[in-house]
Design an enzyme around this catalytic site. Structure first.
Site, short mmCIF file in Angstrom:
data_model
loop_
_atom_site.label_atom_id
_atom_site.label_comp_id
_atom_site.label_asym_id
_atom_site.label_seq_id
_atom_site.Cartn_x
_atom_site.Cartn_y
_atom_site.Cartn_z
N HIS A 84 28.91 -2.76 -47.08
CA HIS A 84 29.44 -3.89 -47.93
C HIS A 84 28.72 -4.22 -49.25
O HIS A 84 27.87 -4.73 -49.13
CB HIS A 84 30.00 -4.96 -46.85
CG HIS A 84 30.58 -5.88 -48.02
ND1 HIS A 84 31.98 -5.65 -48.32
CD2 HIS A 84 30.42 -7.17 -48.19
CE1 HIS A 84 32.46 -6.78 -48.96
NE2 HIS A 84 31.63 -7.75 -48.78
N SER A 85 29.45 -4.16 -50.27
CA SER A 85 28.89 -4.63 -51.66
C SER A 85 27.77 -3.90 -51.94
O SER A 85 27.65 -2.64 -51.78
CB SER A 85 28.75 -6.13 -51.53
OG SER A 85 28.47 -6.72 -52.65
N MET A 86 26.66 -4.57 -52.07
CA MET A 86 25.21 -3.70 -52.38
C MET A 86 25.00 -2.87 -51.25
O MET A 86 24.56 -1.59 -51.35
CB MET A 86 23.98 -4.71 -52.54
CG MET A 86 22.70 -4.01 -52.53
SD MET A 86 21.32 -5.28 -52.52
CE MET A 86 21.10 -5.39 -50.83
N SER B 94 32.55 -0.57 -48.84
CA SER B 94 33.48 -1.58 -49.01
C SER B 94 32.92 -2.46 -50.07
O SER B 94 31.80 -2.81 -50.28
CB SER B 94 33.32 -2.43 -47.57
OG SER B 94 33.93 -3.68 -47.67
N HIS C 140 36.06 -10.96 -52.24
CA HIS C 140 34.97 -10.04 -52.03
C HIS C 140 34.56 -10.08 -50.63
O HIS C 140 34.15 -9.09 -49.98
CB HIS C 140 33.84 -10.45 -52.86
CG HIS C 140 32.54 -9.50 -52.92
ND1 HIS C 140 33.00 -8.21 -53.54
CD2 HIS C 140 31.32 -9.56 -52.52
CE1 HIS C 140 31.74 -7.50 -53.35
NE2 HIS C 140 30.89 -8.36 -52.77
#
Length: 248
Positions: A92-94, A119, A226
């Site tokens: 997820h994200s980073m 994601s 987010h």
């Protein structure tokens, strides 16, 4: 209780007999513990593991790493010894960028995944430098409050902030300075998830991951920002179950 599988990877339960495993990669500032609810929800389907980045929780004394490439190198070395059963990644994200980079490193060593789930992240070649890592402390705290990624009580505690902010800043520096000149296609099924109201990643931008898929690809836009993962956990887990089930 989390337990160490190796210096980089944590487990939520001892499940060596589970037919498949899912390794989760946290967001900037996140920890392996973020995925505990997912591990509980998917306990019947897979052994859920999570990456623990240096400089937090039980790795607090270690040097912070502010480079996606360096993090990916360390994680890849840690993953190879546990590839004893079908393995998928969820980032997820980073964590999505890291999961992608580790997938490429494993491919270079002759390994492939059951599936890669990314994601809340743009394609690797996108410019994602929003300047968050360079913000003064007060503005960085305001951004974290806006995102809702950190408990406001923690952000209001000066002593905790002294510990937390360097870690968050290093993570944001890593992801905001990360960019590939060209997107390298993947040799495994690719599943993309994103929040419909994500302020950083628009749904049409997340959908661009399709061009990295050499084979099976699916895209899931779910309600939320987010951190839609928390409000849409059941739907996220339903997507994961569909891919994690052992194949005949």
């Amino acid at each position: 209780m989390l337990f160490p599988v190796n210096p980089w990877i944590r487990g939520f339960r001892h499940a060596p007999a589970a037919p498949v495993q899912l390794l989760c990669f946290p967001h900037a500032g996140g920890t392996a513990a973020f995925f505990r609810p997912m591990a509980t929800a998917l306990a019947a389907e897979a052994d859920i593991l999570a990456v623990q980045y240096p400089g937090r929780q039980d790795r607090f004394q270690e040097r912070l790493v502010d480079s996606v490439a360096e993090l990916a190198d360390g994680i890849a070395d840690a993953v190879v010894p546990i590839l004893d059963r079908p393995t998928s990644f969820f980032g997820h994200s980073m964590g999505a960028a890291l999961a992608y980079e580790v997938t490429l490193r494993l491919r270079e060593r002759g390994h492939s995944l059951r599936a890669l789930f990314v994601s809340g992240q743009n394609v690797p070649s996108a410019n994602r430098d929003n300047g968050i890592h360079a913000l003064p402390d007060d503005r960085l705290v305001a951004e974290l409050l806006r995102l809702g990624a950190t408990d406001p009580a923690i952000l209001a505690d000066p002593e905790l902030l002294d510990v937390l902010l360097p870690t968050i800043r290093a993570d944001y520096r890593a992801i905001e300075t990360y960019r590939r000149e060209a997107d390298t296609p993947l040799n495994c099924p690719l599943v993309v998830l994103t929040g419909s109201e994500d302020p950083y990643v628009k749904p049409h931008e997340a959908a661009e991951w399709a061009r990295l898929a050499e084979g099976d690809f699916s895209f899931h836009e779910l309600p939320g920002d987010h951190f839609y993962l928390e409000s849409q956990r059941e739907r996220v887990c339903a997507v994961l179950r569909g891919r994690l089930a052992p194949r005949p």
